[in-house]
Design a protein around this motif. Structure first.
Motif, short mmCIF file in Angstrom:
data_model
loop_
_atom_site.label_atom_id
_atom_site.label_comp_id
_atom_site.label_asym_id
_atom_site.label_seq_id
_atom_site.Cartn_x
_atom_site.Cartn_y
_atom_site.Cartn_z
N THR A 148 0.84 -1.20 0.00
CA THR A 148 0.00 0.00 0.00
C THR A 148 0.87 1.25 0.00
N VAL A 149 0.54 2.18 -0.90
CA VAL A 149 1.18 3.49 -0.93
C VAL A 149 0.07 4.53 -0.98
N ARG A 150 -0.13 5.23 0.12
CA ARG A 150 -1.15 6.27 0.21
C ARG A 150 -0.44 7.59 0.49
N TRP A 151 -0.09 8.28 -0.59
CA TRP A 151 0.71 9.50 -0.50
C TRP A 151 -0.02 10.67 -1.14
N ASN A 152 0.54 11.84 -0.89
CA ASN A 152 0.05 13.07 -1.52
C ASN A 152 1.11 13.64 -2.43
N ARG A 153 0.73 13.89 -3.68
CA ARG A 153 1.55 14.67 -4.61
C ARG A 153 0.59 15.66 -5.26
N GLY A 154 0.67 16.92 -4.79
CA GLY A 154 -0.24 17.94 -5.29
C GLY A 154 0.12 18.37 -6.70
N GLN A 155 -0.76 19.18 -7.29
CA GLN A 155 -0.51 19.63 -8.66
C GLN A 155 0.80 20.39 -8.78
N GLU A 156 1.17 21.09 -7.71
CA GLU A 156 2.42 21.86 -7.74
C GLU A 156 3.62 20.94 -7.90
N TYR A 157 3.54 19.73 -7.39
CA TYR A 157 4.63 18.75 -7.56
C TYR A 157 4.81 18.44 -9.04
N ASP A 159 3.84 20.26 -11.53
CA ASP A 159 4.11 21.47 -12.30
C ASP A 159 5.56 21.96 -12.16
N GLN A 160 6.35 21.29 -11.32
CA GLN A 160 7.74 21.71 -11.12
C GLN A 160 8.56 21.61 -12.40
N ALA A 161 8.25 20.62 -13.23
CA ALA A 161 8.99 20.41 -14.47
C ALA A 161 8.04 19.82 -15.51
N PRO A 162 8.23 20.15 -16.78
CA PRO A 162 7.28 19.70 -17.81
C PRO A 162 7.26 18.19 -18.04
N LYS A 205 -3.73 16.97 -13.05
CA LYS A 205 -3.74 17.22 -14.50
C LYS A 205 -2.45 16.66 -15.09
N ILE A 206 -2.44 15.34 -15.28
CA ILE A 206 -1.27 14.64 -15.79
C ILE A 206 -1.72 13.58 -16.79
N GLU A 207 -0.76 13.05 -17.57
CA GLU A 207 -1.07 12.02 -18.56
C GLU A 207 -1.26 10.66 -17.91
N THR A 208 -0.63 10.45 -16.79
CA THR A 208 -0.56 9.13 -16.18
C THR A 208 -1.54 9.00 -15.01
N GLU A 209 -1.62 7.79 -14.46
CA GLU A 209 -2.55 7.54 -13.37
C GLU A 209 -2.05 8.15 -12.05
N ASP A 210 -2.99 8.64 -11.23
CA ASP A 210 -2.65 9.05 -9.87
C ASP A 210 -3.28 8.10 -8.84
#
Length: 337
Positions: A148-157, A159-162, A205-210
């Motif tokens: 199990t991995v229950r983490w937070n990666r916000g949109q700002e994470y 948006d740091q790099a394209p 807002k990413i191409e991959t799954e969250d």
């Protein structure tokens, strides 16, 4: 003295550099990055390069190259480094596809170099203790396991790099965040027979799954359950690995899977289990995993052996993730050859 170079001077490179500096018999001699601004802090300390081949041609005393770039670039860079017969430590994941991962292994073998993949969680104190009891047969026949991995990666994470959150260079929650936990799952449970999974992009807002969830059937007949998310509000909640057998149950948990939550074996008293949990709590991270990998590479070169976490270890979770994503896309069970 084993001389190291870093390719890709971003955030993760600092862990590699710290590991090299703390390893006896190792020294950093060069850093390479296509962005000159990232090299500024290393000027005057080591040789700096903006071109990989220029570094490989001109740094004649180089033994090992640590690749710390976005994951989608790994295979191409490994191919270049391997052609100069330099040993390689590559960050996780070793590549974003099974084909590129297999190509990395082939290139290392063809050029006679040592290849290590950065899966540092194997060296955490709780995981090392878990491996000891596993190798001693304390679990008996395995029933199932849970990662199990229950983490937070916000949109700002992202948006740091394209390149973050892209299919070509980064990967999603399975490939980028959960891969360490999946490496441990495979290390204990062995080869996979089949998988069935679902995945979604819920918040970012990413191409991959969250978000992803899956079920594994291992070749042993044991089952595995996977849950991986970067959607947890408002911060990281937990990373855990649970293993259940006929005569043992263990759960390693905490925000980074480094504390003993459950440690039950038929020949271990509650007092012994509590004592071990307290021992781990006093030093939950132990020696940094990056340092363990660097130390092992130095030893592998000096002893002329393979690294303890090699190419096949790096390939296994990539194959698992590829199957999980295929199942999520097709809605069907995916069976391994």
């Amino acid at each position: 003295m084993i001389n190291f170079a870093i390719v890709g001077a971003g955030f993760i490179a600092k862990k590699h550099i710290d590991a090299i500096e703390k390893t006896e018999g190792a020294q950093l001699v060069a850093v390479c990055d296509t962005n000159p601004e990232r090299l500024a802090e290393y000027e005057g300390k080591v040789n700096t390069f903006t071109d990989l081949e220029e570094m490989l041609k001109n740094q004649g005393d180089l033994h090992v190259v640590n690749i710390c770039t976005p994951s989608g670039l790994h295979e191409r860079l490994v191919s270049t480094v391997a052609s100069y017969k330099k040993h390689i430590i590559v960050e996780k994941p070793m590549a974003l596809t099974v084909e590129d991962s297999e190509a990395i292994i082939t290139e290392a073998k063809e050029h006679g170099i040592k290849l290590a993949v950065l899966h540092p969680n194997r060296f955490r104190p709780a995981i090392k203790k878990l491996r000891e009891v596993y190798d001693a047969g304390k679990f008996g026949k395995l029933s199932h396991a849970n990662a199990t991995v229950r983490w937070n990666r916000g949109q700002e994470y992202y948006d740091q790099a394209p390149w973050r959150g892209t299919k070509k260079f980064d990967g999603g929650v399975l490939m980028n965040q959960a891969i360490h936990n999946l490496d441990l799952l495979l290390w204990f449970m062995g080869p996979v027979e089949s998988v069935q999974a679902m995945a979604a992009t819920r918040f970012r807002k990413i191409e991959t799954e969250d978000l992803a969830a899956g079920v594994i059937q291992f070749q042993s007949g044991a089952l595995g359950i996977i849950e991986a998310a970067t959607t947890i509000y408002p911060k990281n909640l937990e990373e855990s690995l649970s293993i259940f057998g006929e005569t043992g149950s263990v759960k390693i948990s905490g925000r980074n899977a480094n504390f003993i939550e459950t440690w039950d074996f038929q020949d271990v008293s509650e007092e012994e289990a509590q004592s071990l949990a307290e021992e781990i709590k006093a030093d939950p991270f132990g020696k940094p995993g990056h340092q363990c990998i660097v130390e092992d590479m130095v030893a592998a070169i000096n002893e002329n052996r393979e690294p303890v976490v090699g190419g096949e270890d790096g390939l296994a979770p990539v194959k698992l993730i590829a199957a999980l994503l295929e199942s999520a896309e097709t809605g069907k069970k995916v069976t391994f050859n």
